[in-house]
Scaffold this active site. Structure first.
Site, mmCIF file in Angstrom:
data_model
loop_
_atom_site.group_PDB
_atom_site.id
_atom_site.type_symbol
_atom_site.label_atom_id
_atom_site.label_comp_id
_atom_site.label_asym_id
_atom_site.label_seq_id
_atom_site.Cartn_x
_atom_site.Cartn_y
_atom_site.Cartn_z
ATOM 1 N N LYS A 152 57.605 4.140 10.652
ATOM 2 C CA LYS A 152 57.157 5.514 10.369
ATOM 3 C C LYS A 152 55.626 5.591 10.328
ATOM 4 O O LYS A 152 55.041 6.592 10.663
ATOM 5 C CB LYS A 152 57.720 5.998 9.032
ATOM 6 N N ASN A 181 74.122 16.189 2.193
ATOM 7 C CA ASN A 181 74.226 14.868 1.561
ATOM 8 C C ASN A 181 74.134 15.033 0.048
ATOM 9 O O ASN A 181 73.951 16.132 -0.457
ATOM 10 C CB ASN A 181 73.134 13.933 2.107
ATOM 11 N N ASP A 211 69.583 13.430 9.634
ATOM 12 C CA ASP A 211 69.100 12.879 10.901
ATOM 13 C C ASP A 211 69.611 13.689 12.088
ATOM 14 O O ASP A 211 68.989 13.708 13.144
ATOM 15 C CB ASP A 211 69.570 11.423 11.042
HETATM 16 N N1 CTP Z 1 62.734 11.777 7.077
HETATM 17 C C1 CTP Z 1 62.144 12.791 7.793
HETATM 18 N N2 CTP Z 1 62.798 13.351 8.827
HETATM 19 C C2 CTP Z 1 64.027 12.930 9.198
HETATM 20 C C3 CTP Z 1 64.644 11.892 8.472
HETATM 21 C C4 CTP Z 1 63.964 11.330 7.407
HETATM 22 O O1 CTP Z 1 61.024 13.165 7.460
HETATM 23 N N3 CTP Z 1 64.618 13.505 10.213
HETATM 24 C C5 CTP Z 1 61.988 11.153 5.980
HETATM 25 C C6 CTP Z 1 62.627 11.279 4.589
HETATM 26 O O2 CTP Z 1 62.167 12.439 3.909
HETATM 27 C C7 CTP Z 1 62.141 10.007 3.912
HETATM 28 C C8 CTP Z 1 62.016 9.005 5.048
HETATM 29 O O3 CTP Z 1 61.933 9.774 6.242
HETATM 30 O O4 CTP Z 1 60.868 10.160 3.341
HETATM 31 C C9 CTP Z 1 63.129 8.023 5.173
HETATM 32 O O5 CTP Z 1 64.374 8.680 5.152
HETATM 33 P P1 CTP Z 1 65.723 7.839 5.270
HETATM 34 O O6 CTP Z 1 66.868 8.801 5.233
HETATM 35 O O7 CTP Z 1 65.692 6.712 4.305
HETATM 36 O O8 CTP Z 1 65.559 7.153 6.692
HETATM 37 P P2 CTP Z 1 65.797 7.653 8.135
HETATM 38 O O9 CTP Z 1 64.490 7.791 8.818
HETATM 39 O O10 CTP Z 1 66.654 8.863 8.155
HETATM 40 O O11 CTP Z 1 66.557 6.400 8.768
HETATM 41 P P3 CTP Z 1 68.072 5.873 8.491
HETATM 42 O O12 CTP Z 1 68.905 7.104 8.237
HETATM 43 O O13 CTP Z 1 68.414 5.170 9.735
HETATM 44 O O14 CTP Z 1 68.009 4.950 7.312
#
Ligand code: CTP
Length: 397
Positions: A343, A204, A270
């Site tokens: 979370k 990303n 993800d």
């Molecule tokens: N995060 C994590 N592990 C993952 C995905 C995200 O620890 N597999 C953490 C990121 O480091 C951040 C927070 O979760 O601190 C939110 O990440 P974000 O990308 O905004 O959200 P997601 O949980 O991935 O949800 P979405 O993609 O549906 O917005």
């Protein structure tokens, strides 16, 4: 105020060099030991005798002219608690950013491991030159931007050395304000890289700049810092380089054990490819290919549930503090509220990634901090170091 502290003042060849005489007097009045190093060009603007009298120390200009058993750049770097480069010309800034050590001042800067303040002063067109700006961004120093006004070269614009009072105050802050001392802080940064085959991957646009600004700021505020990052970073604190979400998970879980705070600024993928091809995937006659992805563990969510499990809710300690980031391209606040609830972290820093003037790969950010009790605080657009400082102020009070 500064007794017991040694300040190394680095003067480069700009007309504002004369103002540094006043700064040295301020440091001396605050009881600091002041060492002065000048570039040869600086000596065209200010005399050795003046600087020697004001600092009460010998002034160093050339390499190999100081009597010490150590090479002088190392000796200076070891003695000083902070280095203040003022005025900093475009030439010296760019040389330091490129690792060039062609005089005593640039050699000391290269060997210096403690905080550095840089106060640039130059013509406004030089200041706006994108190459200079790119070089400034490479320096992980405190940059005190020039003021706007009438310039010695006859132009009107941004380029005047900021006030010596501002340089003095920043020096005092960096030397004495250590609210995070004794705390072990772990920070993640960068976008994870999920391999497809030996030549391709999914990732990303995260630049890692916000996490890096948080790590540098935590270090300046006295914390013991560990940065877990997907980027190539060279710092004097502990940096652990990782690649995939699974690598990041193992590193985070290990470091979380005895930390006081973890800030997950990384953009973690993800999903990852279910089976990484050991060989380069060949083009086929088909117009479409399908990659099967599997979910990565949610590192942040797992940490929060671990914290809850290890201490019953009534006895929840304030630490370790768990801080998440959230990147949203729409409905920022609603999504952020939902995310902090799901979370279970103590704070969530919400970023709007749809804006081009902040966030991913920008040096600026504008965020809203949510806390687990429903509180919210918006931090107005500012450079990422300023935002980082405000984040620590909010989470540690
Ligand atoms: N995060 C994590 N592990 C993952 C995905 C995200 O620890 N597999 C953490 C990121 O480091 C951040 C927070 O979760 O601190 C939110 O990440 P974000 O990308 O905004 O959200 P997601 O949980 O991935 O949800 P979405 O993609 O549906 O917005």
């Amino acid at each position: 105020m500064l007794s017991g502290k040694t300040i190394l003042v680095g003067i480069t060849g700009g007309i504002a060099a004369y103002k540094i005489c006043g700064l040295i007097r301020m440091y001396k009045r605050a009881n600091a030991n002041v060492l002065v190093v000048c570039t040869p060009n600086a000596m065209n603007f200010v005399t050795r005798l003046t600087l020697q009298n004001l600092s009460q120390n010998e002034v160093a200009v050339e390499e190999f002219d100081v009597k010490d058993f150590k090479p002088e750049h190392i000796s200076y770097a070891d003695q000083a608690d902070i280095m203040v480069i003022a005025p900093a010309t475009a030439n010296t800034i760019s040389k330091i950013a490129q690792g060039i050590c062609d005089n005593l001042l640039t050699s000391i800067a290269c060997a210096f491991t403690k905080p550095v303040i840089v106060a640039p002063a130059m013509n406004c067109n030089m200041w706006e030159n994108p190459i200079l700006q790119e070089n400034l961004n490479k320096l992980h120093y405190e940059i005190l931007e020039p003021d706007s006004g009438y310039l010695a070269c006859g132009y009107e614009g941004k380029g005047r050395l900021c006030s010596i009072e501002k340089i003095f105050d920043k020096t005092v802050e960096l030397l004495t304000y250590k609210p995070l001392s004794g705390k072990k802080i772990v920070i993640t940064s960068g976008g994870t890289i999920e391999d497809i085959d030996p030549v391709r991957y999914i990732s990303n646009y995260s630049s890692g700049k916000m996490g890096l600004a948080l790590a540098d700021t935590a270090k300046n505020l006295g914390a013991e810092v560990t940065l877990i990052t997907t980027k190539n970073v060279s710092r004097k604190y502990n940096v652990i380089k990782v690649k995939s979400a699974l690598d990041m998970k193992s590193a985070v879980e290990k470091e979380f054990e005895n930390s006081d705070c973890i800030i997950m600024a990384a953009a973690v993928a993800d999903y990852r490819v279910k089976e990484i091809s050991p060989q380069k995937m060949k083009k086929t006659s088909e117009d479409e290919v399908t990659l099967t992805l599997v979910k990565n563990p949610d590192i942040l969510k797992n940490l929060c549930s671990k914290k809850k499990k290890s201490c019953p809710p009534a006895l929840l300690p304030s630490e370790p503090l768990i801080v998440g980031f959230c990147a949203e391209s729409e409905n920022l606040i609603e999504n952020a509220k939902e995310k902090i609830r799901k979370k279970g972290c103590d704070f969530l820093i919400a970023n709007d990634i749809s804006r081009k003037d902040i966030g991913f790969s920008s040096d600026y950010n504008e965020v809203t901090i949510l806390d687990k009790n429903g509180g919210m605080k918006k931090l107005e657009r500012a450079d990422k170091m300023t935002i980082a400082k405000q984040i620590f102020k909010e989470i540690y009070g």
